[in-house]
Design an enzyme around this catalytic site. Structure first.
Site, mmCIF file in Angstrom:
data_model
loop_
_atom_site.group_PDB
_atom_site.id
_atom_site.type_symbol
_atom_site.label_atom_id
_atom_site.label_comp_id
_atom_site.label_asym_id
_atom_site.label_seq_id
_atom_site.Cartn_x
_atom_site.Cartn_y
_atom_site.Cartn_z
ATOM 1 C CD GLU A 64 74.399 0.874 -11.166
ATOM 2 O OE1 GLU A 64 73.950 2.043 -11.248
ATOM 3 O OE2 GLU A 64 75.544 0.630 -10.761
ATOM 4 N N GLY B 1 79.289 0.362 -11.778
ATOM 5 C CA GLY B 1 80.400 -0.116 -10.948
ATOM 6 C C GLY B 1 81.663 0.722 -11.121
ATOM 7 C CD GLU C 233 78.181 0.715 -7.434
ATOM 8 O OE1 GLU C 233 78.528 -0.193 -8.221
ATOM 9 O OE2 GLU C 233 77.178 0.652 -6.708
ATOM 10 C CB ALA D 9 79.228 -4.584 -13.336
HETATM 11 N N1 CO8 Z 1 79.410 -4.018 -19.934
HETATM 12 C C1 CO8 Z 1 79.804 -4.695 -21.034
HETATM 13 N N2 CO8 Z 1 80.182 -4.086 -22.161
HETATM 14 C C2 CO8 Z 1 80.158 -2.739 -22.205
HETATM 15 C C3 CO8 Z 1 79.748 -1.974 -21.106
HETATM 16 C C4 CO8 Z 1 79.372 -2.670 -19.914
HETATM 17 N N3 CO8 Z 1 79.006 -2.023 -18.789
HETATM 18 N N4 CO8 Z 1 79.811 -0.666 -21.445
HETATM 19 C C5 CO8 Z 1 80.254 -0.623 -22.715
HETATM 20 N N5 CO8 Z 1 80.460 -1.868 -23.181
HETATM 21 C C6 CO8 Z 1 80.919 -2.257 -24.519
HETATM 22 C C7 CO8 Z 1 79.818 -2.126 -25.539
HETATM 23 O O1 CO8 Z 1 78.966 -3.254 -25.503
HETATM 24 C C8 CO8 Z 1 80.617 -2.029 -26.818
HETATM 25 O O2 CO8 Z 1 81.050 -3.321 -27.182
HETATM 26 P P1 CO8 Z 1 80.909 -3.835 -28.711
HETATM 27 O O3 CO8 Z 1 81.824 -2.932 -29.495
HETATM 28 O O4 CO8 Z 1 81.380 -5.250 -28.654
HETATM 29 O O5 CO8 Z 1 79.478 -3.674 -29.086
HETATM 30 C C9 CO8 Z 1 81.843 -1.235 -26.402
HETATM 31 O O6 CO8 Z 1 81.922 -1.361 -24.971
HETATM 32 C C10 CO8 Z 1 81.744 0.246 -26.716
HETATM 33 O O7 CO8 Z 1 80.529 0.746 -26.171
HETATM 34 P P2 CO8 Z 1 79.407 1.514 -27.023
HETATM 35 O O8 CO8 Z 1 79.444 1.083 -28.462
HETATM 36 O O9 CO8 Z 1 78.110 1.369 -26.320
HETATM 37 O O10 CO8 Z 1 79.963 3.012 -26.912
HETATM 38 P P3 CO8 Z 1 79.112 4.349 -26.947
HETATM 39 O O11 CO8 Z 1 80.118 5.436 -27.026
HETATM 40 O O12 CO8 Z 1 78.045 4.264 -27.968
HETATM 41 O O13 CO8 Z 1 78.372 4.419 -25.502
HETATM 42 C C11 CO8 Z 1 78.210 4.220 -23.101
HETATM 43 C C12 CO8 Z 1 79.110 4.512 -24.319
HETATM 44 C C13 CO8 Z 1 77.165 5.340 -22.937
HETATM 45 C C14 CO8 Z 1 79.118 4.196 -21.881
HETATM 46 C C15 CO8 Z 1 77.492 2.864 -23.285
HETATM 47 O O14 CO8 Z 1 78.471 1.879 -23.613
HETATM 48 C C16 CO8 Z 1 76.770 2.379 -22.081
HETATM 49 O O15 CO8 Z 1 75.677 2.846 -21.794
HETATM 50 N N6 CO8 Z 1 77.334 1.380 -21.331
HETATM 51 C C17 CO8 Z 1 76.691 0.743 -20.244
HETATM 52 C C18 CO8 Z 1 76.706 1.618 -19.027
HETATM 53 C C19 CO8 Z 1 76.007 0.952 -17.862
HETATM 54 O O16 CO8 Z 1 74.826 0.673 -17.888
HETATM 55 N N7 CO8 Z 1 76.760 0.693 -16.782
HETATM 56 C C20 CO8 Z 1 76.224 0.103 -15.598
HETATM 57 C C21 CO8 Z 1 76.370 -1.366 -15.643
HETATM 58 S S1 CO8 Z 1 75.557 -2.146 -14.258
HETATM 59 C C22 CO8 Z 1 76.662 -2.015 -13.009
HETATM 60 O O17 CO8 Z 1 77.730 -1.473 -13.147
HETATM 61 C C23 CO8 Z 1 76.254 -2.653 -11.720
HETATM 62 C C24 CO8 Z 1 77.391 -2.548 -10.713
HETATM 63 C C25 CO8 Z 1 77.192 -3.519 -9.637
HETATM 64 C C26 CO8 Z 1 78.457 -3.631 -8.843
HETATM 65 C C27 CO8 Z 1 78.347 -4.669 -7.840
HETATM 66 C C28 CO8 Z 1 79.637 -4.763 -7.051
HETATM 67 C C29 CO8 Z 1 79.512 -5.692 -5.879
#
Ligand code: CO8
Length: 268
Positions: free
Chosen positions: A135, A112, A115, A69
């Site tokens: 999460e 998400g 999921e 998400a």
């Molecule tokens: N949300 C927003 N932006 C994101 C997300 C995210 N989940 N993941 C990556 N991005 C963005 C980064 O902020 C970055 O943007 P910018 O260039 O503007 O800084 C760009 O994507 C590239 O990402 P990274 O620079 O971080 O790339 P890396 O290769 O260094 O890392 C990762 C990749 C490991 C995937 C890292 O981006 C990461 O850890 N992302 C977050 C993962 C995460 O925590 N996901 C869970 C989110 S919570 C969730 O999903 C709850 C679900 C609830 C669902 C409910 C349904 C009803």
């Protein structure tokens, strides 16, 4: 739906009977925001109503199926806001789609994104696929079925270990644990199409060539196994099985077998 320009997804018909929906927010690793889900839900609704389409593939990019998400969209929301707005409740609209959905996962499928992949009917993984429910690392918990669908897919102990640590797991692990059907090895991507997507489209085409009444009833019957107890599930399956005897496709399919010819299904 295939001529429509969306901002966060792409729609295509790569083969007869097959719809391909590609999540397309490359700069954010396909992080799922409300706008993306509104478009995805609309496209899937239109595809579900399109008689020409028999099966659907959902994919992302090579680097990310979806990294979760959109954290930036939700980080400042209050409890009252997410509760009264039913924030992200429309994510599960996808599970009411009648046509089979195949997730072709390459790269990150986190939070998400994982999921969403678990909501699909069939999951194919590229060797690069990395799944995770991280999460807990950002002070929240799974909200799109991760606790329920992941536990059903991989068992309690693994679901606990994975969600409590937020650790990622591989495509091979996903297959070994029964969460994904198989890993599609990286072949030559000469035409620019990822092998896992090509394979998912071929699988969708195979399914789309069957009787659509039978396919949809079969999907409904398997899904009951995840929603009801065994005796209720068996009863539902038998009802749906009996129901197929009211269709032309059952008569045609069985007649074709007896006459040693190929069936000509009319989806009626
Ligand atoms: N949300 C927003 N932006 C994101 C997300 C995210 N989940 N993941 C990556 N991005 C963005 C980064 O902020 C970055 O943007 P910018 O260039 O503007 O800084 C760009 O994507 C590239 O990402 P990274 O620079 O971080 O790339 P890396 O290769 O260094 O890392 C990762 C990749 C490991 C995937 C890292 O981006 C990461 O850890 N992302 C977050 C993962 C995460 O925590 N996901 C869970 C989110 S919570 C969730 O999903 C709850 C679900 C609830 C669902 C409910 C349904 C009803």
């Amino acid at each position: 739906v295939f001529n429509k320009q969306y901002e966060n997804i792409l729609t295509a018909r790569p083969e007869p009977g097959v719809a391909l929906v590609t999540l397309n927010r490359p700069k954010a690793l396909n992080a799922l925001n409300s706008a993306l889900f509104a478009e995805l839900n609309e496209a899937l609704r239109l595809i579900d109503a399109d008689k020409e389409i028999g099966a659907i593939v959902i994919t992302g990019s090579e680097r990310a199926f979806a990294a979760g998400a959109d954290i930036k969209e939700m980080k400042d929301k209050s409890f009252a806001e997410v509760y009264t707005d039913q924030f992200l409740a429309d994510w599960q609209d996808l599970t009411s789609i009648r046509k089979p959905i195949i997730a072709a996962v390459s790269g990150y499928a986190l939070g998400g994104g994982c999921e969403l992949a678990l909501m699909a009917d069939i999951l194919l993984a590229a060797p690069s696929a990395q799944f995770g429910q991280p999460e807990v690392n950002i002070g929240t918990i799974t909200g799109g079925g991760g606790s329920q669908r992941l536990a059903r897919a991989v068992g309690k102990s693994r679901a606990m270990e994975l969600t409590l640590t937020g650790r990622m797991w591989s495509a091979q692990d996903a297959v070994a644990w029964g969460m994904a059907s198989r890993v599609v090895e990286a072949g030559d991507a000469a035409d620019g199409v990822l092998p896992v997507v090509r394979e998912a489209v071929a699988l969708a085409r195979e399914i789309a060539a069957k009787s659509q009444v039978a396919v949809q009833a079969q999907k409904e019957a398997v899904n009951v196994a995840f929603e009801q107890g065994l005796s209720e599930g068996l009863r539902t399956e038998r009802r749906l099985f009996h129901m197929t005897f009211a269709t032309a496709d059952q008569k045609e399919g069985m007649a074709a077998f007896a006459e040693k010819r190929k069936p000509n299904f009319t989806n009626s």
